[in-house]
Scaffold this motif. Structure first.
Motif, PDB file in Angstrom:
ATOM      1  N   ARG A 215       0.859  -1.191   0.000  1.00 47.34           N
ATOM      2  CA  ARG A 215       0.000   0.000   0.000  1.00 47.34           C
ATOM      3  C   ARG A 215       0.891   1.235   0.000  1.00 47.34           C
ATOM      4  N   ALA A 216       0.543   2.190  -0.841  1.00 50.26           N
ATOM      5  CA  ALA A 216       1.368   3.407  -0.978  1.00 50.26           C
ATOM      6  C   ALA A 216       0.461   4.628  -1.049  1.00 50.26           C
ATOM      7  N   THR A 217       0.854   5.664  -0.323  1.00 46.70           N
ATOM      8  CA  THR A 217       0.127   6.941  -0.337  1.00 46.70           C
ATOM      9  C   THR A 217       1.143   8.051  -0.568  1.00 46.70           C
ATOM     10  N   ALA A 218       0.941   8.826  -1.624  1.00 47.15           N
ATOM     11  CA  ALA A 218       1.876   9.902  -1.958  1.00 47.15           C
ATOM     12  C   ALA A 218       1.322  11.241  -1.478  1.00 47.15           C
ATOM     13  N   THR A 219       2.221  12.118  -1.032  1.00 54.87           N
ATOM     14  CA  THR A 219       1.820  13.465  -0.621  1.00 54.87           C
ATOM     15  C   THR A 219       2.740  14.478  -1.277  1.00 54.87           C
ATOM     16  N   LEU A 220       2.197  15.640  -1.578  1.00 55.83           N
ATOM     17  CA  LEU A 220       3.019  16.731  -2.094  1.00 55.83           C
ATOM     18  C   LEU A 220       2.374  18.056  -1.707  1.00 55.83           C
ATOM     19  N   PRO A 221       3.188  19.062  -1.436  1.00 49.83           N
ATOM     20  CA  PRO A 221       2.638  20.354  -1.010  1.00 49.83           C
ATOM     21  C   PRO A 221       2.153  21.172  -2.207  1.00 49.83           C
ATOM     22  N   THR A 222       1.214  22.044  -1.948  1.00 45.78           N
ATOM     23  CA  THR A 222       0.732  22.974  -2.965  1.00 45.78           C
ATOM     24  C   THR A 222       0.257  24.251  -2.273  1.00 45.78           C
ATOM     25  N   VAL A 223      -0.043  25.232  -3.079  1.00 46.89           N
ATOM     26  CA  VAL A 223      -0.565  26.495  -2.545  1.00 46.89           C
ATOM     27  C   VAL A 223      -1.939  26.736  -3.141  1.00 46.89           C
ATOM     28  N   ILE A 224      -2.894  26.993  -2.279  1.00 49.50           N
ATOM     29  CA  ILE A 224      -4.239  27.344  -2.730  1.00 49.50           C
ATOM     30  C   ILE A 224      -4.532  28.767  -2.272  1.00 49.50           C
ATOM     31  N   THR A 225      -5.521  29.367  -2.888  1.00 47.67           N
ATOM     32  CA  THR A 225      -5.916  30.726  -2.486  1.00 47.67           C
ATOM     33  C   THR A 225      -7.419  30.758  -2.269  1.00 47.67           C
ATOM     34  N   GLY A 226      -7.839  31.740  -1.482  1.00 48.84           N
ATOM     35  CA  GLY A 226      -9.272  31.952  -1.258  1.00 48.84           C
ATOM     36  C   GLY A 226      -9.941  30.834  -0.500  1.00 48.84           C
ATOM     37  N   LEU A 227      -9.227  30.176   0.403  1.00 50.22           N
ATOM     38  CA  LEU A 227      -9.806  29.063   1.148  1.00 50.22           C
ATOM     39  C   LEU A 227     -11.042  29.544   1.923  1.00 50.22           C
ATOM     40  N   GLY A 228     -12.209  28.987   1.598  1.00 48.26           N
ATOM     41  CA  GLY A 228     -13.438  29.322   2.305  1.00 48.26           C
ATOM     42  C   GLY A 228     -14.083  30.625   1.892  1.00 48.26           C
TER      43      GLY A 228
ATOM     44  N   PHE B 146     -14.269  35.249  -5.967  1.00 50.89           N
ATOM     45  CA  PHE B 146     -13.296  34.721  -6.932  1.00 50.89           C
ATOM     46  C   PHE B 146     -13.306  35.483  -8.250  1.00 50.89           C
ATOM     47  N   ALA B 147     -14.307  36.350  -8.435  1.00 50.51           N
ATOM     48  CA  ALA B 147     -14.299  37.221  -9.625  1.00 50.51           C
ATOM     49  C   ALA B 147     -13.413  38.435  -9.423  1.00 50.51           C
ATOM     50  N   ASP B 148     -13.053  38.704  -8.169  1.00 52.39           N
ATOM     51  CA  ASP B 148     -12.195  39.840  -7.835  1.00 52.39           C
ATOM     52  C   ASP B 148     -10.755  39.345  -7.740  1.00 52.39           C
ATOM     53  N   HIS B 149      -9.887  39.788  -8.646  1.00 54.86           N
ATOM     54  CA  HIS B 149      -8.495  39.313  -8.675  1.00 54.86           C
ATOM     55  C   HIS B 149      -7.524  40.305  -8.035  1.00 54.86           C
ATOM     56  N   SER B 150      -8.050  41.285  -7.330  1.00 56.91           N
ATOM     57  CA  SER B 150      -7.173  42.255  -6.675  1.00 56.91           C
ATOM     58  C   SER B 150      -6.501  41.619  -5.458  1.00 56.91           C
ATOM     59  N   GLU B 151      -5.414  42.250  -4.973  1.00 55.04           N
ATOM     60  CA  GLU B 151      -4.687  41.714  -3.823  1.00 55.04           C
ATOM     61  C   GLU B 151      -5.515  41.764  -2.548  1.00 55.04           C
ATOM     62  N   ASP B 152      -6.488  42.696  -2.503  1.00 50.33           N
ATOM     63  CA  ASP B 152      -7.304  42.839  -1.290  1.00 50.33           C
ATOM     64  C   ASP B 152      -8.468  41.862  -1.243  1.00 50.33           C
ATOM     65  N   SER B 153      -8.661  41.099  -2.302  1.00 52.73           N
ATOM     66  CA  SER B 153      -9.793  40.183  -2.344  1.00 52.73           C
ATOM     67  C   SER B 153      -9.561  39.009  -1.386  1.00 52.73           C
ATOM     68  N   ALA B 154     -10.655  38.534  -0.769  1.00 47.30           N
ATOM     69  CA  ALA B 154     -10.564  37.357   0.101  1.00 47.30           C
ATOM     70  C   ALA B 154     -10.126  36.131  -0.680  1.00 47.30           C
ATOM     71  N   ALA B 155     -10.370  36.139  -1.997  1.00 49.08           N
ATOM     72  CA  ALA B 155      -9.984  34.997  -2.829  1.00 49.08           C
ATOM     73  C   ALA B 155      -8.506  35.010  -3.189  1.00 49.08           C
ATOM     74  N   SER B 156      -7.781  36.059  -2.769  1.00 53.27           N
ATOM     75  CA  SER B 156      -6.343  36.153  -3.070  1.00 53.27           C
ATOM     76  C   SER B 156      -5.468  35.719  -1.898  1.00 53.27           C
ATOM     77  N   VAL B 157      -6.075  35.401  -0.763  1.00 54.82           N
ATOM     78  CA  VAL B 157      -5.287  35.018   0.423  1.00 54.82           C
ATOM     79  C   VAL B 157      -4.732  33.603   0.218  1.00 54.82           C
ATOM     80  N   PRO B 158      -3.391  33.445   0.255  1.00 55.31           N
ATOM     81  CA  PRO B 158      -2.813  32.106   0.010  1.00 55.31           C
ATOM     82  C   PRO B 158      -2.820  31.232   1.263  1.00 55.31           C
ATOM     83  N   SER B 159      -2.855  29.949   1.060  1.00 51.20           N
ATOM     84  CA  SER B 159      -2.755  28.977   2.159  1.00 51.20           C
ATOM     85  C   SER B 159      -1.931  27.789   1.670  1.00 51.20           C
ATOM     86  N   ALA B 160      -1.170  27.210   2.580  1.00 50.42           N
ATOM     87  CA  ALA B 160      -0.420  25.992   2.240  1.00 50.42           C
ATOM     88  C   ALA B 160      -1.331  24.786   2.441  1.00 50.42           C
ATOM     89  N   ALA B 161      -1.237  23.833   1.529  1.00 47.22           N
ATOM     90  CA  ALA B 161      -2.058  22.621   1.628  1.00 47.22           C
ATOM     91  C   ALA B 161      -1.224  21.430   1.177  1.00 47.22           C
TER      92      ALA B 161
END
Length: 650
Positions: A364-377, A383-398
């Motif tokens: 049994r094998a399970t692979a993991t890798l990091p990524t960056v998502i934005t606008g979590l929640g 998500f239509a607002d691409h400005s830096e102040d938008s809640a959808a622009s906040v990055p999170s590590a996942a």
């Protein structure tokens, strides 16, 4: 104006006679402004930095480095300027005795301090011009900054550092000047060498406020998980991954609190440490003991930089070690797999888990890798607002999980089951769920690394781990958007037949957690410049103290003391000063490390694993030895030069 003209010759004569004191204040402030300006320039250059995944944010590390630099610089500069003014008590009393008013004396002291502070602020800013690129190169060499990172000097950090340096120097001198204006003329006639020492009224107030602030910060942090989450999330007090930052802040507050109470503690410590000297033959030990007791203010001022060095090493290194051990222990406890395969010299193939299981039935094998998502929640319209102040622009590590989560990790479950992490789903740490107000089964919006906006169903909530991302994404939904990136770990139920060029580790003995490596880089970056400055301050303060005692040395020689005995008294006093600093530093280290260990075991690890209380004895001993060597050299050398002048001339 007339007063200033009248006092100008006095100020000039004072400058000539007390060159060491003025030079000490100048050096302390120059280096302090250099330190603050240098870290400020780099902090300004890293606004909005994009640090590598898994590495600490360079901007955040530099924020702590700048804060630590400012803390140490303020401490040393205020103490040095206050000490320089306090050294002039007899001179101030003589001025009062010949008719100078308190206002004239205050103007004289503050005028001299202003001139020295202005010259030092300018010098410090100029020195930061080459220092900032040098620190940037050091960060790159340590792996804390990306290759090519360098300093782009702007005026704002330099002006701010100069303003802070001026303000602190004048506040330190002002407090001492206020005391100086209250000196009675009769104090000069008595020629008493005994300073009043003890706690002044202002110091009592500051110490009480600082102690209340320390208790308030600790109480708030402990009660934070019981309080409602802050609106909009961002509540860091209950998140274990921010615990190390809170611990460092509390450590610094504890150091300040103990230092403010130092005049109350130092006489008792001196008596305790010199008890064995009571049976020593000769007057050297007795003189050293009495000098330290009768000049409490000088003892406290000279011990302050050594206390800073040893206490910072003890608390910061101790906390980093405790958190690194906790990461490793928790990671080992949370690993369900038998082996972990990580990339070697080359990346693992994107389909490594599939190829390993295809070639070895039953594995049994399970692979993991990091990524960056934005606008979590974030809500869908954001998500239509691409400005830096938008809640959808906040990055999170996942972390993307391809395969069975339960086969790889044994995470403490709060809600749901890890077996449900497949398809369009995600798992989240309890602190993320609490901050966002999510419930099991909620659809959570987010934007993937390639810009795709999607909604994943929350199926599993686990207790927050120190070194695991707080969001886990099902590989079924995310893998097609990762552009063929290879995994950073493959968790295996058995030893694989083909390692694919990777490194295989036994999960029962995984070695230090990779995140602990970054924690050490961050600690050395934050601590290094500040400790170096404090070490220089030891030399500076000891030279100032020794240069002011030529009259004392002359009295000893005239009383029959030989050169060797005078040097012995000075050396013993230096040992006593460092010993006092070491005892205070050991006390604050022991208390803070006990608190850190209790926090880790009872709130963060909470049964997953335990860490033992360990004090960083090696670092404490090394810091104490370095302080002792510098203190001895910086006190004996100027004393030896002063003794060459002869008693009558001094």
């Amino acid at each position: 104006m007339t007063d200033l003209l009248t006092l100008l010759p006095v100020a000039t004569a004072g400058l000539r006679r007390r060159k060491a004191a003025f030079a000490g204040g100048y050096v302390a402030l120059t280096l302090g402004v250099t330190l603050v300006a240098t870290t400020g320039v780099l902090l300004n250059d890293t606004m909005g930095d994009d640090s590598p995944l898994g590495a600490p944010s360079l901007h955040k590390v530099l924020t702590f480095a700048a804060g630590m630099a400012a803390f140490v610089a303020v401490f040393v500069v205020a103490s040095t300027f206050a000490f320089a003014v306090a050294q002039r008590q007899r001179e101030t009393a003589l001025l009062r005795a010949v008719g100078a008013t308190p206002r004239q004396v205050g103007a004289l002291v503050m005028g001299e301090a202003t001139v020295v502070a202005l010259a030092a602020a300018v010098s410090g800013c100029l020195l930061s011009l080459p220092a900032a690129p040098a620190l940037a190169a050091w960060l790159v060499a340590r792996g804390a900054a990306p290759a090519g990172f360098t300093a782009r000097t702007t005026a704002a950090p330099l002006l701010l550092a100069a303003a802070v340096g001026l303000l602190v120097a004048l506040l330190g001198a002002g407090a001492a000047a206020l005391r100086a204006t209250r000196v009675r003329p009769v104090a000069a006639l008595g020629e008493a060498a005994v300073d009043p020492g003890g706690m002044t009224r202002v110091r009592w107030v500051c110490a009480a406020l600082q102690a209340a602030g320390l208790l308030g910060a600790v109480g708030y942090y402990l009660l934070a998980p019981l309080l409602p989450p802050a609106p909009g999330g961002g509540d860091q007090t209950g998140d274990p991954q921010f615990a190390s930052q809170w611990v460092m802040a509390v450590d610094l507050m504890a150091i300040v609190t103990l230092s403010l109470f130092a005049p109350l503690l130092v006489p008792h410590l001196v008596r305790l440490l010199t008890l064995p000297l009571g049976r020593a033959a000769g007057a050297t030990a007795l003189l050293a003991r009495q000098n330290a007791l009768t000049a409490v203010r000088r003892t406290v001022s000279t011990a302050t930089p050594a206390f800073l060095v040893i206490a910072l090493l003890g608390t910061a290194i101790g906390s980093t070690t405790a958190f690194a051990e906790a990461m490793t222990a928790q990671g080992r406890a949370a690993t369900a797999a038998r082996f972990v395969l990580r990339p070697g010299a080359a990346p693992l193939p994107a389909d490594a888990a599939r190829r390993l299981t295809a070639g070895q039935p039953g594995l049994r094998a399970t692979a993991t890798l990091p990524t960056v998502i934005t606008g979590l929640g974030a809500d869908t319209p954001s998500f239509a607002d691409h400005s830096e102040d938008s809640a959808a622009s906040v990055p999170s590590a996942a972390t993307v999980v391809e395969g069975g989560l339960a086969d790889a990790l044994a995470l403490p479950a709060a809600q749901g089951s890890p077996a449900d992490l497949h398809g369009a789903t995600l798992a989240a740490a309890s602190d993320q769920v609490r901050a966002h107000g999510w419930h099991l089964g909620d659809q959570v919006n987010l934007r993937l690394a390639d810009g795709t906006v999607t909604a994943l169903r929350l199926v599993f909530v686990f207790r927050t781990q120190l070194s695991l991302d707080e969001v886990l994404l099902s590989g079924d939904a995310v893998a097609p958007h990762l552009a063929g990136a290879g995994p950073t770990a493959v968790y295996l139920s058995d030893r694989p037949a083909d390692l694919m060029g990777g490194r295989l580790t036994d999960a029962s003995a995984p070695g230090p957690d990779p995140n602990a490596h970054y924690a050490w880089i961050a600690t050395s970056t934050i601590l290094g410049p500040a400790v170096l400055y404090a070490l220089i301050a030891i030399v500076n303060t000891m030279v100032m103290a020794a240069a002011d005692r030529r009259r004392d040395f002359a009295v000893l020689r005239l009383a029959g003391g030989v050169r060797r005995q005078v040097l012995g008294v000075v050396a013993l006093e230096a040992v006593l000063v460092v010993a006092v600093a070491a005892v205070l530093a050991l006390a604050v280290t022991a208390v803070t490390q006990l608190g850190t260990t209790l926090l880790l075991n009872h709130r963060i690890l909470a049964g997953q694993a335990t860490v033992a209380l360990r004090l960083p004895w090696g670092w404490l001993a090394g810091g104490g030895a370095a302080c002792l060597l510098l203190a001895l050299a910086a006190s004996l050398l100027p004393t030896g030069l002063a003794l060459r002048q002869g008693a009558a001339r001094a």
